[in-house]
Each structure stands twice: as C-alpha cells, then as structure tokens.
Design an enzyme around this catalytic site. Structure first.
Site, short mmCIF file in Angstrom:
data_model
loop_
_atom_site.label_atom_id
_atom_site.label_comp_id
_atom_site.label_asym_id
_atom_site.label_seq_id
_atom_site.Cartn_x
_atom_site.Cartn_y
_atom_site.Cartn_z
N GLY A 166 -84.43 87.74 139.50
CA GLY A 166 -85.36 88.40 140.42
C GLY A 166 -86.20 87.40 141.18
O GLY A 166 -86.41 87.54 142.40
N ASP A 167 -86.69 86.39 140.48
CA ASP A 167 -87.49 85.35 141.13
C ASP A 167 -86.67 84.57 142.15
O ASP A 167 -87.14 84.28 143.26
CB ASP A 167 -88.04 84.37 140.08
CG ASP A 167 -89.31 84.87 139.43
OD1 ASP A 167 -90.04 85.65 140.05
OD2 ASP A 167 -89.57 84.47 138.28
N MET A 168 -85.45 84.20 141.78
CA MET A 168 -84.63 83.40 142.69
C MET A 168 -84.27 84.20 143.94
O MET A 168 -84.31 83.69 145.06
CB MET A 168 -83.35 82.94 141.98
CG MET A 168 -83.62 82.11 140.72
SD MET A 168 -84.70 80.69 141.00
CE MET A 168 -83.51 79.49 141.60
#
Length: 396
Positions: A166-168
């Site tokens: 999700g962060d990437m």
C-alpha cells in the site's frame, strides 16, 4: 542531464510512502530537500536493520536527498519554511489531512507565497470523505483496500502482502500525480494540489477483482498462486522447489500440452476446452501438470518450458534476486553507494529506465540535519550567528 534537473522538492514526509516518492524524484534528477524534526527526525530512523548506529531502512528510502532540520511549530521555523517554499517547485507531505492547515502552512497559504508550487499529499484515506481523519498505515490500506481478502492460500485467513505494498503504491501514485501536475503547470500557468490515498491506491491495484464481482455478485476469494482469470497460470511443484508456468492464451496452452507435457489429450478434454473451464478445473489440471514438473528440478522445468516459447520462471528468494545477472547486474536494481556513517551499502535501484536521461543515485541519504549550513546559509543567506542561535533554540 537528468529528466527533472533544476526542479526543487521540499520533502516533509516520513516512514515509507512519501519518502519512497521523494527518492524517485531524486533519482530522476530533482534536488530533494528532506525536512525533519530537530533532534528526532523521520520515524524510520528508528527502524532496523542498523549499521554503525544508522538505519539502512531509512537510508534506502531517502537516497538522493539533502537533509535539514526545522521546527514548523516555531514562528522562526515557519518563516524559514516560507522562504524555502518560494524557491520550490514541489512540496511532498504525508501528515494526517488538516495538520499543515493547523500549522498555518496549508496549500491555500503556500500558493499565495508561490503560485507555481505543486503540493502533493499522501495519506491513509485522502483529504476528503468520511474517513479522511482516520490514521492510516500500510496494513490498514491492504486490509480496507481489499488486498488482504484475495491474498493467501485457499481457505486461509486474510494475508498481508509480504511488503508494504500500500505504501509503495501510494508513493508511486504520488509521483504520477506530481509529474501530471508539472505538465499541467505548463498549460495552466500555476501549480495545484495532488491528493493521494493509500486505500485508493490499493483498491485500484486489484484490477479485475471488482469486475468479477460486478458481473457475478460473487466475492473473490483467496486462491493461493492461481489466477481467477487465466489457467494454467500458477505455481507447480518441481523436484527441488516450485516453478511458475503461465499460459496467457490458447496457443500457449496447446503448445504446453503438445510439446512439453506430451498430454495432447488435455487440449480436447471437455474440462479444459477454454479459459473459463480451465480456471474452474484448475486444481484438477494442476495435478496432471505436476505429474510432469515433479520429474525435474526448477531450473530444468524453466529451461524446458522456455525453450518452447512458453512463459516460465523460478520463484526466487531475496538472495537469489540479488545474485541474478539480469535483475541485479544488467538492470542495475541494486546500487552500491558510500554513506557517511554506514559506509558502503546497497540500495534499491530505480525500475524506470529513461534511456536518454537515465535515473541515477547521486548521493546517499542524509544524516539528521546534514545540510543545514548549506541550505540555510547558502540558499537563504541566513548569517552564521543566527544559525547558531536557531540551533540552540531547537528551531533547526
């Protein structure tokens, strides 16, 4: 030259999504100035692994940046920040929505200082909507974006992706938004605000899961390594591990049956006549395919299948990836740099190859406040005595 030379980025982000986006812009040639809290810095400085007391976790996500410290709650700090904004093209932040406004440094204020500024924010749920004020981390985005619901073995509990997906995705989407806003600035004559949500990013990445639900009203389930839209397209047991074989169309499937497996009968078997039937009967067909793959090692299966023009590959672990001649060497996905404290270390390479303006890693991640003198003294012409007082007062 590099693609984003002469662009200045102020990076207020912490942990993963924002810092990753900032590093991409730095790889592409932008001057990225990482702004951290005096004495503490980015939370990721406290995440291992460590070498010589420095976090390599932080160093990987913040390469190609200069680093300064600044207290945005202090009026003198705000004044310095506004001077930096005047010189900036892009600002990145990943505070909870509304934090910058409460500091008196929201987009509506900053665009009056510099109407060319592109203000990009990434947060758990975005800046508007019922959940906007909820805190968000990667695992929340994977949970509420649906990724965990379709990841894992059949019948298993919902499973987080093995990385901060999700962060990437959020970091990459932020960069896409920034680049689009830069292009739009040439036509509009001014900057704009870019709003990216981790949850939105994960939702968008699930591609056909939603189409299957809209068409059938059936909720997609966890299927292990199988794919709900194509078969055979899965992992298969070999003598010494697992191998991937991917037949994305009927021609490849028939070549596999006829030329590799010597099971031409599967082409006309009523259970496997077309893609939907093969998906429905994937577990049955997988046993037939594995009766062949189990006779060979992973490398042997890959070599045989590839020799017939059918996509196949090993399932690598991290060590194997770092030693692969194509990924690690030819594609330069691991770059050795010299960090002032850590020493020689490898960081992840950039996956985007611009053939005339190739991304480069020009500098290691900064130590906390490493470039205070250069940025404040040389860029903003703050006198030495004033800098010393600002440091004593923990403004920088």
């Amino acid at each position: 030259m590099q693609a984003l030379e002469n662009l200045v980025v102020l990076d207020l982000t912490r942990v993963v999504a924002g810092p990753y986006g900032g590093s991409i812009l730095g790889d592409l040639g932008a001057t990225v100035i990482k702004i951290e809290i005096p004495g503490r810095g980015d939370d990721a400085r406290g995440y291992g692994p460590y070498r010589n007391g420095e976090s390599t976790y932080y160093a990987n996500l913040n390469r190609n940046k200069m680093g300064i410290t600044l207290n945005l709650k202090d009026e003198r700090g705000k004044k310095l920040f506004l001077e930096l904004v005047k010189k900036a093209d892009i600002l990145l932040e990943n505070y909870r929505p509304g934090v910058m406004d409460r500091l008196g440094l929201g987009y509506d204020v900053l665009k009056k200082v510099n109407d060319q500024l592109i203000y990009a924010a990434v947060s758990g749920f975005g800046s508007y909507g019922p959940y906007a004020q909820r805190p968000g981390y990667d695992i929340i985005s994977q949970a509420m974006g649906g990724l965990m619901s379709v990841t894992g073995s059949k019948g298993s509990e919902p499973t987080r992706s093995g990385n901060a997906m999700g962060d990437m995705l959020g970091g990459m989407n932020m960069v896409i938004g920034v680049l689009a806003a830069l292009y739009a600035r040439e036509k509009l004559g001014h900057g704009q605000r870019v709003d990216v949500s981790l949850v939105d990013s994960v939702v968008a990445s699930l591609e056909n899961a939603y189409q299957r639900y809209f068409e059938s009203d059936e909720i997609p389930v966890r299927m292990g390594n199988a794919y709900a839209s194509i078969a055979p397209y899965d992992s298969y047991q070999a003598k010494d591990g697992f191998v991937i074989i991917a037949c994305g169309n009927q021609k490849l499937y028939e070549k596999l049956c006829r030329e590799v497996l010597d099971m031409e009968w599967m082409i006309t078997d009523e259970r496997f006549l077309n893609v939907p039937l093969r998906v429905e009967n994937n577990e049955i067909q997988k046993k037939y395919i594995e009766s062949w793959t189990r006779q060979y090692t992973v490398d042997e299966v890959v070599d045989i299948v590839l020799s017939h023009g059918i996509p196949a590959g090993p399932i690598y672990d991290v060590a194997q990836i770092t030693e692969d001649e194509h990924i690690a060497d030819a594609r330069e996905m691991f770059i050795e740099i010299e960090h002032p404290v850590i020493g020689k270390m490898k960081v992840n390479g950039n996956p985007v190859k611009l053939m005339d303006t190739m991304p480069r890693i020009n500098r290691p991640a900064p130590t906390l406040g490493q470039h205070n003198q250069e940025i404040y003294g040389e860029w903003l012409d703050v006198p030495e005595e004033e800098l010393e007082q600002l440091q004593k007062d923990h403004v920088i």
